[in-house]
Design a protein around this motif. Structure first.
Motif, PDB file in Angstrom:
ATOM      1  N   UNK A 135       0.812  -1.226   0.000  1.00 35.70           N
ATOM      2  CA  UNK A 135       0.000   0.000   0.000  1.00 35.70           C
ATOM      3  C   UNK A 135       0.844   1.274   0.000  1.00 35.70           C
ATOM      4  N   UNK A 136       2.153   1.142  -0.014  1.00 36.67           N
ATOM      5  CA  UNK A 136       3.025   2.290   0.232  1.00 36.67           C
ATOM      6  C   UNK A 136       2.825   3.427  -0.755  1.00 36.67           C
ATOM      7  N   UNK A 137       2.573   3.118  -2.018  1.00 35.53           N
ATOM      8  CA  UNK A 137       2.420   4.169  -3.023  1.00 35.53           C
ATOM      9  C   UNK A 137       0.995   4.707  -3.097  1.00 35.53           C
ATOM     10  N   UNK A 138       0.130   4.216  -2.216  1.00 36.58           N
ATOM     11  CA  UNK A 138      -1.272   4.634  -2.235  1.00 36.58           C
ATOM     12  C   UNK A 138      -1.701   5.305  -0.932  1.00 36.58           C
ATOM     13  N   UNK A 139      -0.785   5.422   0.013  1.00 39.69           N
ATOM     14  CA  UNK A 139      -1.129   5.987   1.305  1.00 39.69           C
ATOM     15  C   UNK A 139      -1.054   7.513   1.295  1.00 39.69           C
ATOM     16  N   UNK A 140      -1.830   8.120   2.177  1.00 33.94           N
ATOM     17  CA  UNK A 140      -1.815   9.571   2.329  1.00 33.94           C
ATOM     18  C   UNK A 140      -0.717   9.949   3.317  1.00 33.94           C
ATOM     19  N   UNK A 141       0.539   9.818   2.875  1.00 33.24           N
ATOM     20  CA  UNK A 141       1.668  10.157   3.727  1.00 33.24           C
ATOM     21  C   UNK A 141       2.637  11.034   2.947  1.00 33.24           C
TER      22      UNK A 141
ATOM     23  N   UNK B 190       8.653  10.171  -0.446  1.00 32.64           N
ATOM     24  CA  UNK B 190       9.279  10.216  -1.768  1.00 32.64           C
ATOM     25  C   UNK B 190       9.617   8.788  -2.171  1.00 32.64           C
ATOM     26  N   UNK B 191       9.683   8.562  -3.465  1.00 30.49           N
ATOM     27  CA  UNK B 191      10.101   7.267  -3.990  1.00 30.49           C
ATOM     28  C   UNK B 191      11.436   7.440  -4.679  1.00 30.49           C
ATOM     29  N   UNK B 192      12.428   6.655  -4.242  1.00 33.29           N
ATOM     30  CA  UNK B 192      13.732   6.600  -4.902  1.00 33.29           C
ATOM     31  C   UNK B 192      13.826   5.271  -5.636  1.00 33.29           C
ATOM     32  N   UNK B 193      14.115   5.318  -6.925  1.00 29.93           N
ATOM     33  CA  UNK B 193      14.257   4.092  -7.699  1.00 29.93           C
ATOM     34  C   UNK B 193      15.714   3.965  -8.147  1.00 29.93           C
ATOM     35  N   UNK B 194      16.230   2.755  -8.053  1.00 26.92           N
ATOM     36  CA  UNK B 194      17.611   2.477  -8.433  1.00 26.92           C
ATOM     37  C   UNK B 194      17.623   1.508  -9.611  1.00 26.92           C
ATOM     38  N   UNK B 195      18.325   1.871 -10.652  1.00 28.63           N
ATOM     39  CA  UNK B 195      18.478   0.982 -11.807  1.00 28.63           C
ATOM     40  C   UNK B 195      19.686   1.454 -12.594  1.00 28.63           C
ATOM     41  N   UNK B 196      20.751   0.676 -12.578  1.00 31.99           N
ATOM     42  CA  UNK B 196      21.971   1.109 -13.253  1.00 31.99           C
ATOM     43  C   UNK B 196      21.723   1.380 -14.732  1.00 31.99           C
ATOM     44  N   UNK B 197      21.020   0.473 -15.406  1.00 25.85           N
ATOM     45  CA  UNK B 197      20.743   0.653 -16.831  1.00 25.85           C
ATOM     46  C   UNK B 197      19.620   1.657 -17.087  1.00 25.85           C
TER      47      UNK B 197
ATOM     48  N   UNK C 204       3.191   4.738 -11.043  1.00 23.66           N
ATOM     49  CA  UNK C 204       2.181   4.657  -9.980  1.00 23.66           C
ATOM     50  C   UNK C 204       2.389   5.781  -8.969  1.00 23.66           C
ATOM     51  N   UNK C 205       3.645   6.015  -8.594  1.00 19.37           N
ATOM     52  CA  UNK C 205       3.947   7.075  -7.626  1.00 19.37           C
ATOM     53  C   UNK C 205       3.526   8.441  -8.155  1.00 19.37           C
ATOM     54  N   UNK C 206       3.804   8.689  -9.420  1.00 22.53           N
ATOM     55  CA  UNK C 206       3.461   9.989 -10.000  1.00 22.53           C
ATOM     56  C   UNK C 206       1.946  10.177 -10.068  1.00 22.53           C
ATOM     57  N   UNK C 207       1.223   9.089 -10.352  1.00 22.08           N
ATOM     58  CA  UNK C 207      -0.233   9.159 -10.368  1.00 22.08           C
ATOM     59  C   UNK C 207      -0.780   9.572  -9.004  1.00 22.08           C
ATOM     60  N   UNK C 208      -0.070   9.142  -7.957  1.00 22.64           N
ATOM     61  CA  UNK C 208      -0.500   9.452  -6.589  1.00 22.64           C
ATOM     62  C   UNK C 208       0.255  10.639  -5.988  1.00 22.64           C
ATOM     63  N   UNK C 209       0.865  11.436  -6.867  1.00 25.04           N
ATOM     64  CA  UNK C 209       1.503  12.699  -6.473  1.00 25.04           C
ATOM     65  C   UNK C 209       2.627  12.510  -5.455  1.00 25.04           C
TER      66      UNK C 209
END
Length: 348
Positions: free
Chosen positions: A80-86, A89-96, A108-113
């Protein structure tokens, strides 16, 4: 074909020094309170996930913000982390910057501001373009499956960035310590190569266990992943205390056990494990800040603010490059080059 992994292992000193030299420019957009947050959510896969776990272990005690790590599949389908009213910030890691699951989490994160930050090696990657903010980890190209310099660059970049946004008073002390540990890397590589040359029987191992505790449990996870990817054998990885609750029964005459032995709350238990293992198998290997160099031990410097993770991971990077060569395998050659795009986990 030349094994390019040796080049990438040796490049780490320059890559990481470059990150430290340019950290102010890398993080200049975040010098002020850009994010009014309570939670830092991090998602990643593979070596990037191990990097995230390592940074969390180093930072969470001093942070007044929750640091939560989920792999992309769990995060987008079950959490539920990306849908909670808290405030998060979301940090994503991907070398490529091409991981499909990570990219979907961004959307999903951007949709939920929820503000999003990507840390990748390529400014023009899909993930870098999708995120609100992008930080380049400055490791350059590493077109092989088993990552070495990319792993260490991910850890250092994420570590310094998290320290920046939690306003850690240890920021400059950690940078100073990193410079000291980086200068030791050539000796770590030399010592690890010498150990491998004297223990080529390890190239014939059919299975292996790699164990660490605290900050260096994720380091042991990364060592396990490297051995698994390159030697293609069964590798068990456990937190030290969990290893003592069942998996310890695998310590038998012909078993292979590697441990990371550093200062900290777990050092007494780790010493007990080492002493026990000596009575059951000759195939034990110790990376240690506490014990002197001998036929079973590679000694590394003690860097307390980072638990010497950087120096501890080097022997496993060398092992996973050296031992396949003994078996006639170039670990920088692709095994299933089309796998990620075929199964749908990476954008072509």
């Amino acid at each position: 074909m030349e094994n390019k992994m040796w080049d990438y292992i040796n490049e780490q000193k320059d890559v990481l020094t470059n990150i430290l030299d340019y950290h102010k420019e890398m993080f200049s957009p975040y010098d002020k309170d850009v994010f009014d947050i309570e939670e830092i959510i991090i998602t990643a896969s593979g070596s990037s996930l191990n990097a995230a776990m390592l940074v969390k272990a180093m930072c969470e005690k001093e942070s007044d913000k929750r640091i939560i790590i989920e792999n992309p599949f769990q995060l987008r389908y079950y959490s539920p982390l990306l849908k909670q009213e808290k405030k998060a910030i979301l940090i994503v890691l991907s070398q490529t910057g091409k991981s499909v699951g990570t990219l979907e989490c961004l959307k999903i994160a951007k949709t939920n501001h929820i503000p999003t930050i990507a840390i990748t090696a390529y400014n023009d990657s899909p993930i870098a373009k999708e995120a609100d903010y992008h930080i380049n980890m400055r490791c350059g190209d590493e077109p092989v499956g088993p990552k070495t310099k990319g792993f260490s660059a991910t850890v250092m970049t994420l570590h310094l960035f998290i320290m920046k946004i939690i306003h850690s008073p240890l920021y400059q002390d950690v940078i100073k310590e990193y410079r000291e540990s980086i200068n030791e890397l050539p000796q770590n590589i030399k010592d690890a190569k010498a150990w491998c040359q004297e223990h080529e029987n390890w190239s014939k191992a059919k299975a292996m266990s790699i164990v660490g505790f605290g900050v260096n449990y994720p380091t042991a996870r990364e060592g396990s992943l490297k051995v698994l990817e390159t030697m293609q054998i069964s590798v068990m990885n456990f937190d030290m205390e969990e290893f003592m609750h069942g998996p310890h029964r695998t310590i038998v005459k012909d078993s292979y056990l590697a441990v990371i032995d550093t200062d900290g709350y777990g050092k007494t238990l780790m010493n007990n494990l080492i002493e026990f293992s000596k009575t059951k198998t000759d195939n034990y290997f110790i990376v240690s800040t506490l014990k002197p160099q001998d036929e079973h031990t590679i000694h590394i410097g003690n860097y307390p603010l980072t638990s010497s993770w950087l120096n501890a991971v080097i022997p496993f990077q060398v092992m996973c490059t050296y031992f396949p060569q003994v078996n006639g395998v170039n670990s920088s050659d692709p095994v299933y080059g089309e796998f990620a795009t075929t199964v749908g986990t990476r954008i072509a």
